[in-house]
Design an enzyme around this catalytic site. Sequence first.
Site, PDB file in Angstrom:
ATOM      1  N   HIS A  14      60.298  48.478  85.263  1.00  0.00           N
ATOM      2  CA  HIS A  14      60.135  47.708  84.251  1.00  0.00           C
ATOM      3  C   HIS A  14      58.740  47.692  83.722  1.00  0.00           C
ATOM      4  O   HIS A  14      58.270  46.836  84.696  1.00  0.00           O
ATOM      5  CB  HIS A  14      60.789  46.941  83.707  1.00  0.00           C
ATOM      6  N   GLU A  17      57.067  44.774  83.122  1.00  0.00           N
ATOM      7  CA  GLU A  17      57.468  43.492  83.909  1.00  0.00           C
ATOM      8  C   GLU A  17      56.223  43.567  84.903  1.00  0.00           C
ATOM      9  O   GLU A  17      56.633  43.240  85.916  1.00  0.00           O
ATOM     10  CB  GLU A  17      58.942  43.864  84.571  1.00  0.00           C
ATOM     11  N   ARG A  56      58.789  48.325  78.688  1.00  0.00           N
ATOM     12  CA  ARG A  56      59.668  48.630  79.127  1.00  0.00           C
ATOM     13  C   ARG A  56      60.574  49.830  79.846  1.00  0.00           C
ATOM     14  O   ARG A  56      60.051  50.534  81.255  1.00  0.00           O
ATOM     15  CB  ARG A  56      61.046  48.296  78.464  1.00  0.00           C
ATOM     16  N   ASN A  63      65.908  51.400  85.337  1.00  0.00           N
ATOM     17  CA  ASN A  63      67.185  50.392  86.188  1.00  0.00           C
ATOM     18  C   ASN A  63      68.638  50.814  86.043  1.00  0.00           C
ATOM     19  O   ASN A  63      69.370  50.254  85.986  1.00  0.00           O
ATOM     20  CB  ASN A  63      66.909  49.281  86.184  1.00  0.00           C
ATOM     21  N   ARG A  64      68.612  52.042  84.890  1.00  0.00           N
ATOM     22  CA  ARG A  64      70.277  52.681  84.674  1.00  0.00           C
ATOM     23  C   ARG A  64      70.163  54.450  84.584  1.00  0.00           C
ATOM     24  O   ARG A  64      70.919  54.652  84.279  1.00  0.00           O
ATOM     25  CB  ARG A  64      70.711  51.997  83.597  1.00  0.00           C
ATOM     26  N   HIS A 106      61.812  42.424  89.769  1.00  0.00           N
ATOM     27  CA  HIS A 106      61.624  42.252  87.713  1.00  0.00           C
ATOM     28  C   HIS A 106      60.899  40.982  87.552  1.00  0.00           C
ATOM     29  O   HIS A 106      61.132  39.454  88.022  1.00  0.00           O
ATOM     30  CB  HIS A 106      62.849  42.583  88.048  1.00  0.00           C
ATOM     31  N   GLU A 164      64.608  38.417  90.245  1.00  0.00           N
ATOM     32  CA  GLU A 164      64.538  38.090  88.457  1.00  0.00           C
ATOM     33  C   GLU A 164      63.227  36.788  88.925  1.00  0.00           C
ATOM     34  O   GLU A 164      63.954  35.897  88.855  1.00  0.00           O
ATOM     35  CB  GLU A 164      65.357  37.702  88.019  1.00  0.00           C
ATOM     36  N   TYR A 275      67.043  42.246  76.590  1.00  0.00           N
ATOM     37  CA  TYR A 275      69.110  42.537  76.555  1.00  0.00           C
ATOM     38  C   TYR A 275      68.781  42.687  75.402  1.00  0.00           C
ATOM     39  O   TYR A 275      70.464  42.604  74.757  1.00  0.00           O
ATOM     40  CB  TYR A 275      69.407  41.485  77.379  1.00  0.00           C
TER      41      TYR A 275
END
Lengths: 296, 296
Positions: A14, A17, A56, A63-64, A106, A164, A275
Amino acid sequence: MKKINRVAIVGGTHGNEFTGAYLIKKFEKLPNLIQQPSFETLTLLGNPQAFAAGRRYIDKDLNRCFLHTNLQDITLSSYEDIQAKAIYEMLVQKGQSQVDVIIDLHSTTANMGLSLMLGSHHPLLLQLAAYLSSINPWVKICWTQPEKGSNFLRSLCELGFVIEVGPVAQGVLNAEWFQKTEELIYAILEFLERSNQGLILDFNSTLTLYQYLETIDYPRDEQGEIQAMIHPQLQFRDYQPLNPGDPMFLTLDGQAIAYQGKSTVYPIFINEAAYYEKGVAMYLTQKQMMDLAGNL
Amino acid sequence: MKKINRVAIVGGTHGNEFTGAYLIKKFEKLPNLIQQPSFETLTLLGNPQAFAAGRRYIDKDLNRCFLHTNLQDITLSSYEDIQAKAIYEMLVQKGQSQVDVIIDLHSTTANMGLSLMLGSHHPLLLQLAAYLSSINPWVKICWTQPEKGSNFLRSLCELGFVIEVGPVAQGVLNAEWFQKTEELIYAILEFLERSNQGLILDFNSTLTLYQYLETIDYPRDEQGEIQAMIHPQLQFRDYQPLNPGDPMFLTLDGQAIAYQGKSTVYPIFINEAAYYEKGVAMYLTQKQMMDLAGNL
């Protein structure tokens, strides 16, 4: 224990990050810092265009993008789809992963400390988790059910996991978290080196794990607009017990909304900025103690 | 003192600064909260498309689009240029501002508390600043030289100012700061009402102001890439004295870089996420005490 031959450290999956992205920049310049005698360590800046833009992602969340069917689908041609395919080509050949470990770095706006997000229950990962937990009080261990058909980058090899780090605002390079993350990476690489040499590092035989239970969204109106915020008493209290009746949200006009569940849970990713668009205000987890002596 | 007839509260001028945007949403639903007997209060969501996208802006920074010549330039047609012209049409007619006060709500990843950023030295603004400082310890007052040809939204009227709230991550709605900002707005509106009624509110006659001195960028290499981070000892220490020789940056490979100035300064906007692309690691200010008795 499984022999480790190649480790990939990925940052900036991302683009906003910065902790991971700038660690990759540092390791690219000073590769000796991450070399070990018995295995090779690669580095990869996951999403260079998003990093350059301080966002991002450019078109969609990279990351999807790692679902196997999507990687094979030539009609998917957004920037991130193309980047995911390029990363796949780099790390996987003829269906075989070319790296034994992926460490995907991340950051989060939630108060997650140094969280290892495991997608596999491989004994080596559990042992690593226990070792890191025993030497570093910032470390927390989360897991989901073993991944099948995951869309995460970490799923490209069996021993892939996410770190994370937070709370860190998006688009900010925070020196303290940069240094804490860097030290954690060195501890991971040292652990893998010792494991390759057959040396067992001391660690607690009991591991504390937070297992994913469910996703909680913000209260919204019919148009999908958010009507309530994380309650001030819950903000930054990731990994703390949330009991039935505890305040969870606060409506914009000041009414508290309590947690309605039947048992104590442990929220994580509380108020993670990225999110909101995914309909996630937090994840609820269950706290578990695992006796590794019986599992390894 | 100048009679106030109309006040505009603007939020979401930057779409990922949620505190102000959601306060506007609240005030749109509950307009009585911001009405006063002697003046009208308008609300405005500055950048609706950027707010919907959870981004600072779509094409360019809206809060740099209000230069008079740019507002008149029909060739400027980005989303934010068009939006700036629409806001100008709403708030200014025939060159005359249709509102007496603009309160432009922003948030920052820096530890700025509740900062009033003044662009004018109007006595009413100084009196307001002194009043708010005396009732609320989170309030800080910053100013620049009086604005001529400013590109900020606040410049559309003489008594325009910005409120910067933080630290808050971009894209996050933080309940505590939401409530603190809301209370501050009510205090401002109450002050303006009392002023209209000729009632003087008690306040300290000495006002502490932080006056802009200069901009400091991150150390960068020839390609413009950042080589150092805000030093951990400076992070979150906005409005604290920075003395010659104090650590300012930490290079990625761990070397401290000291502040080289000749006198003590007071940095603000330390590590503001949105300013990386503007080449700003922090602003340096000078701390001043102003005796309002002699200035009003």
